[in-house]
Scaffold this motif. Structure first.
Motif, PDB file in Angstrom:
ATOM      1  N   MET A  19      -2.925  -9.821   3.828  1.00 19.92           N
ATOM      2  CA  MET A  19      -3.183  -9.954   2.317  1.00 19.92           C
ATOM      3  C   MET A  19      -2.670  -8.496   1.830  1.00 19.92           C
ATOM      4  SD  MET A  19      -4.209 -12.812   1.531  1.00 19.92           S
ATOM      5  CE  MET A  19      -4.845 -12.229  -0.244  1.00 19.92           C
ATOM      6  N   TYR A  20      -2.528  -7.416   2.468  1.00 18.16           N
ATOM      7  CA  TYR A  20      -2.102  -6.464   2.155  1.00 18.16           C
ATOM      8  C   TYR A  20      -0.898  -6.168   1.174  1.00 18.16           C
ATOM      9  CZ  TYR A  20      -1.522  -1.439   1.599  1.00 18.16           C
ATOM     10  OH  TYR A  20      -1.455   0.120   1.135  1.00 18.16           O
ATOM     11  N   PHE A  21      -0.094  -6.880   1.668  1.00 18.22           N
ATOM     12  CA  PHE A  21       1.239  -7.070   0.679  1.00 18.22           C
ATOM     13  C   PHE A  21       0.919  -7.931  -0.561  1.00 18.22           C
ATOM     14  CE2 PHE A  21       4.802  -9.405  -1.119  1.00 18.22           C
ATOM     15  CZ  PHE A  21       5.721  -8.741  -1.031  1.00 18.22           C
ATOM     16  N   LYS A  22       0.068  -8.754  -0.694  1.00 18.57           N
ATOM     17  CA  LYS A  22      -0.220  -9.772  -1.681  1.00 18.57           C
ATOM     18  C   LYS A  22      -1.162  -8.705  -2.594  1.00 18.57           C
ATOM     19  CE  LYS A  22      -2.006 -14.170  -3.280  1.00 18.57           C
ATOM     20  NZ  LYS A  22      -0.812 -14.584  -3.854  1.00 18.57           N
ATOM     21  N   GLU A  23      -1.798  -8.049  -2.179  1.00 19.50           N
ATOM     22  CA  GLU A  23      -2.783  -7.026  -3.067  1.00 19.50           C
ATOM     23  C   GLU A  23      -1.881  -6.114  -3.839  1.00 19.50           C
ATOM     24  OE1 GLU A  23      -5.543  -5.846  -0.376  1.00 19.50           O
ATOM     25  OE2 GLU A  23      -6.716  -7.520  -0.368  1.00 19.50           O
ATOM     26  N   VAL A  24      -1.003  -5.245  -3.151  1.00 22.07           N
ATOM     27  CA  VAL A  24      -0.448  -4.053  -3.696  1.00 22.07           C
ATOM     28  C   VAL A  24       0.694  -4.615  -4.527  1.00 22.07           C
ATOM     29  CG1 VAL A  24      -1.382  -2.473  -1.782  1.00 22.07           C
ATOM     30  CG2 VAL A  24       1.041  -3.717  -1.794  1.00 22.07           C
ATOM     31  N   CYS A  25       1.184  -5.815  -4.626  1.00 23.39           N
ATOM     32  CA  CYS A  25       2.560  -5.946  -4.997  1.00 23.39           C
ATOM     33  C   CYS A  25       2.175  -7.164  -6.221  1.00 23.39           C
ATOM     34  CB  CYS A  25       3.246  -6.739  -4.166  1.00 23.39           C
ATOM     35  SG  CYS A  25       4.065  -5.669  -3.058  1.00 23.39           S
ATOM     36  N   SER A  26       0.796  -7.330  -6.480  1.00 18.77           N
ATOM     37  CA  SER A  26       0.457  -8.227  -7.620  1.00 18.77           C
ATOM     38  C   SER A  26       1.300  -7.997  -8.979  1.00 18.77           C
ATOM     39  CB  SER A  26      -1.020  -8.275  -7.884  1.00 18.77           C
ATOM     40  OG  SER A  26      -1.353  -6.951  -8.405  1.00 18.77           O
ATOM     41  N   ASP A  27       1.348  -6.826  -9.410  1.00 14.14           N
ATOM     42  CA  ASP A  27       2.226  -6.632 -10.516  1.00 14.14           C
ATOM     43  C   ASP A  27       3.497  -7.022 -10.787  1.00 14.14           C
ATOM     44  OD1 ASP A  27      -0.182  -5.166 -11.531  1.00 14.14           O
ATOM     45  OD2 ASP A  27       0.564  -3.378 -11.444  1.00 14.14           O
ATOM     46  N   TYR A  28       4.127  -7.328  -9.447  1.00 12.53           N
ATOM     47  CA  TYR A  28       5.571  -7.699  -9.327  1.00 12.53           C
ATOM     48  C   TYR A  28       5.870  -9.029  -9.320  1.00 12.53           C
ATOM     49  CZ  TYR A  28       6.070  -2.631  -9.006  1.00 12.53           C
ATOM     50  OH  TYR A  28       6.151  -1.306  -9.604  1.00 12.53           O
ATOM     51  N   LEU A  29       4.626  -9.947  -9.408  1.00 23.83           N
ATOM     52  CA  LEU A  29       4.967 -11.379  -9.214  1.00 23.83           C
ATOM     53  C   LEU A  29       5.841 -12.003 -10.357  1.00 23.83           C
ATOM     54  CD1 LEU A  29       1.322 -12.202  -8.073  1.00 23.83           C
ATOM     55  CD2 LEU A  29       3.269 -13.001  -6.746  1.00 23.83           C
ATOM     56  N   ALA A  30       6.651 -12.896  -9.956  1.00 27.80           N
ATOM     57  CA  ALA A  30       7.524 -13.462 -11.003  1.00 27.80           C
ATOM     58  C   ALA A  30       7.641 -14.946 -10.580  1.00 27.80           C
ATOM     59  CB  ALA A  30       8.885 -12.883 -10.799  1.00 27.80           C
ATOM     60  N   PRO A  31       6.666 -15.867 -10.824  1.00 23.60           N
ATOM     61  CA  PRO A  31       6.593 -17.172 -10.205  1.00 23.60           C
ATOM     62  C   PRO A  31       7.563 -17.930 -10.767  1.00 23.60           C
ATOM     63  CG  PRO A  31       4.800 -16.742 -11.701  1.00 23.60           C
ATOM     64  CD  PRO A  31       5.342 -15.434 -11.260  1.00 23.60           C
TER      65      PRO A  31
END
Length: 236
Positions: A19-31
């Protein structure tokens, strides 16, 4: 789990377990983006990161995955003219200024002094591991969620106006750097892919970076004067 993210304008599908990756990279989501490739970190990739960790620190698998994913992304990103370069890069008045040096020299301290002096005119693109992208009109610096121990970054980008190599000194002075001294300095800070093709693309990018972006050597101390000296040289 898998999601689509965008780093350096490259949409990529990331398959992750922790979950660490998902938490810190949330601003870079591009669904809504169509990914150009997929990255997944294996147990062997995590073991590689642990083996190369500094000071023999034992990291969690979730954190090691976060580091491994970036390395794997950067190995492929060179195919799209995107490169990782270690440094602290800020945006001021619409342009990017990058400061780099060996660890512990004071990159983060120097950019902090810029923020203290210029206030809201300065935004931090990335304090540790920004991406550089070659575009038709120049080299651009991009924020990433791999942003050092202080976690200072934004999901923004700006055209790179200057790159400065820092050296500790009692007095502040700056000069334009010569190409022959710049090449080894850059090669020590830019990520070098582990495959020959990627390494060759990186070396060609370094040539273009030197040709297109003014390079400086700044001998400096920790003071506002150091900022003034750098600002006057790099913004003119």
């Amino acid at each position: 789990m898998k999601d689509i993210y965008k780093f350096g304008e490259i949409p990529v599908e990331i398959k992750h377990r922790g979950m660490y990756f998902k938490e810190v990279c949330s601003d870079y989501l591009a669904p809504d983006e169509e990914p150009l490739f997929t990255v997944v970190a294996s147990d062997e990739d995590l073991a590689f990161e642990q083996a190369h960790a500094e000071d023999d620190v034992e990291f969690s698998k979730s954190y090691l995955e976060y580091i491994a994913i970036y390395r794997l992304f950067c190995e492929k990103a060179v195919d799209y003219r995107v490169f990782l370069c270690h440094g602290s890069v800020l945006e001021m008045d619409g342009e990017a200024y990058m400061f780099t040096a060996t660890s512990g020299t004071g990159k983060s301290t120097h950019t902090r002094l810029w923020r203290e002096k210029f206030g809201d005119r300065v935004r931090m693109i990335n304090d540790d591991k920004p991406l550089l992208r070659e575009k038709e009109d120049g080299i651009y610096a991009y924020g990433t969620p791999w942003d050092g121990k202080h976690h200072i970054s934004e999901n923004i980008n700006a055209k790179l106006k200057g790159l400065c190599f820092l050296k500790q000194a009692k007095e502040n002075k700056i000069r334009k750097a010569e190409k022959e001294e710049i090449v080894p300095l850059i090669m020590n800070q830019i990520y070098r892919p582990r495959n020959v093709d990627g390494l060759m693309k990186t070396m060609k990018f370094v040539d273009k970076l030197i040709e297109q972006v003014p390079m400086y050597i700044l001998e400096c101390n920790i003071s506002e004067e150091a900022v003034n000296v750098a600002y006057e040289a790099m913004t003119k």
